[in-house]
Write a protein that holds these residues in place. Sequence first.
Motif, PDB file in Angstrom:
ATOM      1  N   ILE A 142     -70.673 -16.707  50.424  1.00 21.52           N
ATOM      2  CA  ILE A 142     -69.397 -17.350  50.718  1.00 21.52           C
ATOM      3  C   ILE A 142     -69.641 -18.539  51.647  1.00 21.52           C
ATOM      4  CG2 ILE A 142     -68.824 -15.845  52.672  1.00 21.52           C
ATOM      5  CD1 ILE A 142     -65.891 -15.894  51.531  1.00 21.52           C
ATOM      6  N   ALA A 143     -68.843 -19.578  51.475  1.00 18.73           N
ATOM      7  CA  ALA A 143     -68.999 -20.808  52.254  1.00 18.73           C
ATOM      8  C   ALA A 143     -67.658 -21.227  52.850  1.00 18.73           C
ATOM      9  CB  ALA A 143     -69.531 -21.920  51.351  1.00 18.73           C
ATOM     10  N   ALA A 144     -67.695 -22.031  53.875  1.00 15.69           N
ATOM     11  CA  ALA A 144     -66.475 -22.481  54.545  1.00 15.69           C
ATOM     12  C   ALA A 144     -65.505 -23.141  53.569  1.00 15.69           C
ATOM     13  CB  ALA A 144     -66.823 -23.435  55.684  1.00 15.69           C
ATOM     14  N   ALA A 145     -66.027 -23.887  52.606  1.00 16.05           N
ATOM     15  CA  ALA A 145     -65.170 -24.570  51.626  1.00 16.05           C
ATOM     16  C   ALA A 145     -64.349 -23.594  50.796  1.00 16.05           C
ATOM     17  CB  ALA A 145     -66.015 -25.448  50.713  1.00 16.05           C
ATOM     18  N   ASP A 146     -64.839 -22.360  50.633  1.00 15.50           N
ATOM     19  CA  ASP A 146     -64.126 -21.370  49.825  1.00 15.50           C
ATOM     20  C   ASP A 146     -62.741 -21.068  50.388  1.00 15.50           C
ATOM     21  OD1 ASP A 146     -66.231 -21.103  48.015  1.00 15.50           O
ATOM     22  OD2 ASP A 146     -67.158 -19.484  49.173  1.00 15.50           O
ATOM     23  N   PHE A 147     -62.596 -21.135  51.700  1.00 15.63           N
ATOM     24  CA  PHE A 147     -61.307 -20.814  52.318  1.00 15.63           C
ATOM     25  C   PHE A 147     -60.251 -21.866  52.022  1.00 15.63           C
ATOM     26  CE2 PHE A 147     -64.511 -18.599  54.801  1.00 15.63           C
ATOM     27  CZ  PHE A 147     -64.031 -17.303  54.670  1.00 15.63           C
ATOM     28  N   LYS A 148     -60.668 -23.066  51.713  1.00 15.72           N
ATOM     29  CA  LYS A 148     -59.740 -24.132  51.331  1.00 15.72           C
ATOM     30  C   LYS A 148     -59.496 -24.140  49.827  1.00 15.72           C
ATOM     31  CE  LYS A 148     -61.285 -27.010  55.121  1.00 15.72           C
ATOM     32  NZ  LYS A 148     -62.084 -28.155  55.518  1.00 15.72           N
ATOM     33  N   GLN A 149     -60.503 -23.721  49.070  1.00 15.42           N
ATOM     34  CA  GLN A 149     -60.455 -23.820  47.610  1.00 15.42           C
ATOM     35  C   GLN A 149     -59.686 -22.687  46.946  1.00 15.42           C
ATOM     36  OE1 GLN A 149     -64.314 -24.127  45.757  1.00 15.42           O
ATOM     37  NE2 GLN A 149     -63.486 -23.679  43.737  1.00 15.42           N
ATOM     38  N   PHE A 150     -59.799 -21.446  47.466  1.00 13.97           N
ATOM     39  CA  PHE A 150     -59.292 -20.291  46.737  1.00 13.97           C
ATOM     40  C   PHE A 150     -57.919 -19.830  47.212  1.00 13.97           C
ATOM     41  CE2 PHE A 150     -63.745 -20.295  45.751  1.00 13.97           C
ATOM     42  CZ  PHE A 150     -63.725 -20.038  44.393  1.00 13.97           C
ATOM     43  N   THR A 151     -57.062 -19.552  46.252  1.00 13.73           N
ATOM     44  CA  THR A 151     -55.721 -19.041  46.518  1.00 13.73           C
ATOM     45  C   THR A 151     -55.791 -17.607  47.009  1.00 13.73           C
ATOM     46  OG1 THR A 151     -55.055 -20.359  44.585  1.00 13.73           O
ATOM     47  CG2 THR A 151     -53.412 -18.851  45.518  1.00 13.73           C
ATOM     48  N   TYR A 152     -56.655 -16.815  46.394  1.00 10.33           N
ATOM     49  CA  TYR A 152     -56.837 -15.399  46.735  1.00 10.33           C
ATOM     50  C   TYR A 152     -58.317 -15.136  46.995  1.00 10.33           C
ATOM     51  CZ  TYR A 152     -52.296 -14.991  44.410  1.00 10.33           C
ATOM     52  OH  TYR A 152     -50.987 -15.160  44.028  1.00 10.33           O
ATOM     53  N   ILE A 153     -58.610 -14.523  48.127  1.00 12.86           N
ATOM     54  CA  ILE A 153     -59.965 -14.070  48.432  1.00 12.86           C
ATOM     55  C   ILE A 153     -59.884 -12.556  48.536  1.00 12.86           C
ATOM     56  CG2 ILE A 153     -61.871 -14.133  50.066  1.00 12.86           C
ATOM     57  CD1 ILE A 153     -61.024 -17.009  50.766  1.00 12.86           C
ATOM     58  N   VAL A 154     -60.459 -11.895  47.534  1.00 11.49           N
ATOM     59  CA  VAL A 154     -60.301 -10.458  47.365  1.00 11.49           C
ATOM     60  C   VAL A 154     -61.616  -9.767  47.733  1.00 11.49           C
ATOM     61  CG1 VAL A 154     -59.581  -8.635  45.776  1.00 11.49           C
ATOM     62  CG2 VAL A 154     -58.712 -10.976  45.458  1.00 11.49           C
ATOM     63  N   CYS A 155     -61.593  -9.030  48.833  1.00 17.50           N
ATOM     64  CA  CYS A 155     -62.791  -8.375  49.356  1.00 17.50           C
ATOM     65  C   CYS A 155     -62.903  -6.965  48.786  1.00 17.50           C
ATOM     66  CB  CYS A 155     -62.740  -8.326  50.875  1.00 17.50           C
ATOM     67  SG  CYS A 155     -62.572  -9.969  51.605  1.00 17.50           S
ATOM     68  N   MET A 156     -64.095  -6.613  48.342  1.00 17.83           N
ATOM     69  CA  MET A 156     -64.297  -5.335  47.669  1.00 17.83           C
ATOM     70  C   MET A 156     -64.306  -4.151  48.642  1.00 17.83           C
ATOM     71  SD  MET A 156     -64.125  -6.566  44.719  1.00 17.83           S
ATOM     72  CE  MET A 156     -64.492  -5.258  43.561  1.00 17.83           C
ATOM     73  N   ASP A 157     -64.473  -4.396  49.930  1.00 16.70           N
ATOM     74  CA  ASP A 157     -64.349  -3.312  50.901  1.00 16.70           C
ATOM     75  C   ASP A 157     -63.917  -3.862  52.256  1.00 16.70           C
ATOM     76  OD1 ASP A 157     -66.720  -3.986  52.456  1.00 16.70           O
ATOM     77  OD2 ASP A 157     -67.939  -2.905  51.011  1.00 16.70           O
ATOM     78  N   GLU A 179     -64.147  -7.531  54.186  1.00 15.32           N
ATOM     79  CA  GLU A 179     -62.945  -8.201  54.671  1.00 15.32           C
ATOM     80  C   GLU A 179     -63.121  -8.616  56.135  1.00 15.32           C
ATOM     81  OE1 GLU A 179     -58.162  -7.525  54.540  1.00 15.32           O
ATOM     82  OE2 GLU A 179     -59.386  -5.869  55.311  1.00 15.32           O
ATOM     83  N   ARG A 180     -63.639  -7.726  56.968  1.00 14.63           N
ATOM     84  CA  ARG A 180     -63.872  -8.074  58.380  1.00 14.63           C
ATOM     85  C   ARG A 180     -64.821  -9.259  58.494  1.00 14.63           C
ATOM     86  NH1 ARG A 180     -63.940  -2.525  58.893  1.00 14.63           N
ATOM     87  NH2 ARG A 180     -66.236  -2.463  58.859  1.00 14.63           N
ATOM     88  N   ASN A 181     -65.891  -9.235  57.719  1.00 14.85           N
ATOM     89  CA  ASN A 181     -66.852 -10.344  57.759  1.00 14.85           C
ATOM     90  C   ASN A 181     -66.228 -11.655  57.289  1.00 14.85           C
ATOM     91  OD1 ASN A 181     -68.893  -8.683  58.726  1.00 14.85           O
ATOM     92  ND2 ASN A 181     -69.676  -8.232  56.686  1.00 14.85           N
ATOM     93  N   VAL A 182     -65.426 -11.585  56.237  1.00 16.11           N
ATOM     94  CA  VAL A 182     -64.762 -12.784  55.715  1.00 16.11           C
ATOM     95  C   VAL A 182     -63.767 -13.329  56.732  1.00 16.11           C
ATOM     96  CG1 VAL A 182     -63.089 -13.586  53.977  1.00 16.11           C
ATOM     97  CG2 VAL A 182     -65.126 -12.300  53.270  1.00 16.11           C
ATOM     98  N   ILE A 183     -62.984 -12.448  57.335  1.00 13.74           N
ATOM     99  CA  ILE A 183     -61.999 -12.893  58.331  1.00 13.74           C
ATOM    100  C   ILE A 183     -62.705 -13.506  59.536  1.00 13.74           C
ATOM    101  CG2 ILE A 183     -60.269 -12.067  59.983  1.00 13.74           C
ATOM    102  CD1 ILE A 183     -59.304 -10.173  57.690  1.00 13.74           C
ATOM    103  N   ALA A 184     -63.816 -12.915  59.962  1.00 13.66           N
ATOM    104  CA  ALA A 184     -64.580 -13.481  61.081  1.00 13.66           C
ATOM    105  C   ALA A 184     -65.110 -14.866  60.711  1.00 13.66           C
ATOM    106  CB  ALA A 184     -65.724 -12.551  61.460  1.00 13.66           C
ATOM    107  N   TRP A 185     -65.616 -15.000  59.495  1.00  8.57           N
ATOM    108  CA  TRP A 185     -66.135 -16.278  59.004  1.00  8.57           C
ATOM    109  C   TRP A 185     -64.999 -17.293  58.904  1.00  8.57           C
ATOM    110  CZ3 TRP A 185     -71.045 -16.501  55.915  1.00  8.57           C
ATOM    111  CH2 TRP A 185     -71.348 -17.797  55.507  1.00  8.57           C
ATOM    112  N   GLU A 186     -63.869 -16.827  58.385  1.00 12.22           N
ATOM    113  CA  GLU A 186     -62.691 -17.673  58.182  1.00 12.22           C
ATOM    114  C   GLU A 186     -62.203 -18.258  59.493  1.00 12.22           C
ATOM    115  OE1 GLU A 186     -58.231 -17.153  56.275  1.00 12.22           O
ATOM    116  OE2 GLU A 186     -59.269 -15.411  57.057  1.00 12.22           O
ATOM    117  N   GLY A 187     -62.383 -17.530  60.589  1.00 11.84           N
ATOM    118  CA  GLY A 187     -61.911 -17.987  61.894  1.00 11.84           C
ATOM    119  C   GLY A 187     -62.448 -19.337  62.300  1.00 11.84           C
ATOM    120  N   SER A 188     -63.578 -19.736  61.701  1.00  5.80           N
ATOM    121  CA  SER A 188     -64.171 -21.019  62.064  1.00  5.80           C
ATOM    122  C   SER A 188     -63.843 -22.122  61.064  1.00  5.80           C
ATOM    123  CB  SER A 188     -65.691 -20.869  62.178  1.00  5.80           C
ATOM    124  OG  SER A 188     -66.235 -20.542  60.921  1.00  5.80           O
ATOM    125  N   SER A 189     -62.929 -21.848  60.157  1.00  9.42           N
ATOM    126  CA  SER A 189     -62.559 -22.858  59.163  1.00  9.42           C
ATOM    127  C   SER A 189     -61.042 -22.942  59.035  1.00  9.42           C
ATOM    128  CB  SER A 189     -63.170 -22.506  57.804  1.00  9.42           C
ATOM    129  OG  SER A 189     -62.572 -21.337  57.302  1.00  9.42           O
TER     130      SER A 189
END
Length: 157
Positions: free
Chosen positions: A74-89, A93-103
């Motif tokens: 996953i990359a920072a650009a994904d948070f701007k590009q995707f309408t839905y980010i669906v985490c399999m567990d 989700e925690r890792n994605v949200i932590a990553w998302e915090g910087s974008s």
Amino acid sequence: MVSVLFVCLGNICRSPMAEAVMRQKVTELGLSSVISIDSAGTGDWHIGHQPHEGTRQLLDKRNISYQGQQARQIAAADFKQFTYIVCMDTSNERNVIAWEGSSTATGHVFTFMTLLPEEQIADVPDPYYTGNFEEVYRLVEAGCERLLQRIRVEHSL
């Protein structure tokens, strides 16, 4: 364009399976021009690899294409590009949200199993460890159907 990103740990088992299943459903409904599907992992161990052999065998058995799929992180650009980010567990989700915090995020982040509350489990089991690709497929097939229904309602498709 509505866009969906499925995210798991290594992007070789669950998320590429969900990507392939969802892409087939979208294609069958003639919605490929308005819904795009991708997958990624939170880890970088398998970047460039094709889906896990167990995922490939299961998809082959069901005539579901995974052609061209390669693991990516996953990359920072994904948070701007995707309408839905669906985490399999929930860990993903925690890792994605932590990553998302910087974008700057526009993606709607949630766990896959929120689509299937009747299952009463929080996470799609990881077949990399369990070996149970059939159970994962059962959940992925049902969850992708629900997600597609949700997208069609929310975006009037």
